[in-house]
Scaffold this active site. Structure first.
Site, PDB file in Angstrom:
ATOM      1  N   ASP A 185      59.526  77.215 112.264  1.00 40.13           N
ATOM      2  CA  ASP A 185      58.194  77.158 111.673  1.00 40.13           C
ATOM      3  C   ASP A 185      57.148  77.837 112.564  1.00 40.13           C
ATOM      4  OD1 ASP A 185      56.307  76.475 109.734  1.00 40.13           O
ATOM      5  OD2 ASP A 185      57.161  74.477 109.453  1.00 40.13           O
TER       6      ASP A 185
ATOM      7  N   GLY B 180      65.240  77.578 126.418  1.00 44.91           N
ATOM      8  CA  GLY B 180      66.301  78.495 126.786  1.00 44.91           C
ATOM      9  C   GLY B 180      66.934  78.108 128.111  1.00 44.91           C
TER      10      GLY B 180
ATOM     11  N   GLU C 166      59.361  69.335 122.258  1.00 45.31           N
ATOM     12  CA  GLU C 166      60.103  70.228 123.147  1.00 45.31           C
ATOM     13  C   GLU C 166      61.440  69.589 123.496  1.00 45.31           C
ATOM     14  OE1 GLU C 166      59.288  73.266 124.425  1.00 45.31           O
ATOM     15  OE2 GLU C 166      57.312  73.349 123.467  1.00 45.31           O
TER      16      GLU C 166
END
Length: 275
Positions: free
Chosen positions: A142, A167, A190
């Site tokens: 999104d 990552g 997160e």
């Protein structure tokens, strides 16, 4: 030599790798990035029920940063300065037919790096997808959400606005962040540091989960780290210090309930988060 052996040998002398390094190595690295881009290979996959990292693929990505110089790219309203093999992105130069063949929707201002895979029927709102990421079919990334290097996001997920899936490039053996199938990740959340979010889980908005985050099952009191069990409903919470009643409580992730696949498929996210 096999592709894996070529990469492993180069990795042992990575400090010597430059843009003028052996052409065979460059071709091998380029082939791996192309294979990641097409989904032929992926940095991590579930084998016999356990997630496994393919280290040589992560090593190839990191070697590519040594092999390619920084270059300039000029646009209509700005210029960019980045590694040459990443400047133009995954879809640079694509025609309408190329997009139709790929089968995913990509709205303007969605930087998607070369070497990332996006499955059919995925929807990319203005977002960011980094090299090595794998986004499976039917998933929405999104507005202003981020898929970090090598993260793995399953089928039919919703990574809500402003959220990030971290990552993990280094160390090479480290498992990337994993979001399994049918997961809802709430807005402004997160998930980082190789955490695994199990299939069918629902995470409330504002969740922050790394390897050091305590994950508390409210019913049992059990505390775990690094993995959300499948079909968990998770909200932010806090834990007091048992040894110091005046100390401030510390943040944790709280599993308020677990639902079966049938309940998850028929119940709205809002209803699942209500207590």
């Amino acid at each position: 030599m096999s592709i894996e052996n070529i990469i492993s040998e180069a990795w042992e002398k990575r400090d010597q790798i430059t843009p003028s390094s052996d052409e065979n190595l460059k071709n091998t690295v380029n082939q791996i990035i192309d294979d990641l881009d097409s989904g032929k290979v992926r940095v991590a996959e579930k084998i016999d029920g356990e997630w496994k990292t393919h280290q040589y693929l992560k090593k190839a990505i990191m070697l590519s940063f040594r092999m390619y110089p920084m270059e300039n790219l000029n646009g209509p309203y700005s210029s960019w300065y980045d590694k040459a093999h990443l400047l133009k992105g995954k879809t640079a130069g694509w025609t309408k037919e190329d997009h139709e063949m790929a089968g995913f929707r990509m709205v303007p201002n969605s930087p998607v790096r070369k070497g990332s895979y996006v499955g059919k029927n995925a929807v990319l709102m203005p977002c960011y997808v980094n090299i090595g990421a794998y986004i499976d079919e039917g998933t929405m990334i999104d507005t202003f959400a981020r898929a970090g290097s090598c993260c793995q996001i399953g089928k039919n997920c919703h990574i809500s606005a402003g959220s990030g899936v971290g990552g993990v490039l280094e160390p090479a053996q480290a498992l990337p962040t994993i979001i399994e199938d049918n997961v809802f990740l709430g807005a402004m959340s997160e998930v980082v540091e190789g955490v695994i979010v199990g299939e069918g889980s629902v995470l409330s908005m504002g969740m922050y989960i790394g390897q050091s985050t305590k994950i508390v099952d409210r019913k049992t009191g059990e505390i775990t780290y690094g993995k959300i069990p499948p079909y968990s409903v998770v909200v932010p919470g806090s834990l007091p210090d048992k040894n110091n009643t005046v100390a401030p409580s510390l943040y944790c992730a709280v599993i308020i309930k677990q639902v079966d696949e049938k309940t998850r498929s028929k119940t709205s996210v809002n209803d699942l988060l209500r207590e």
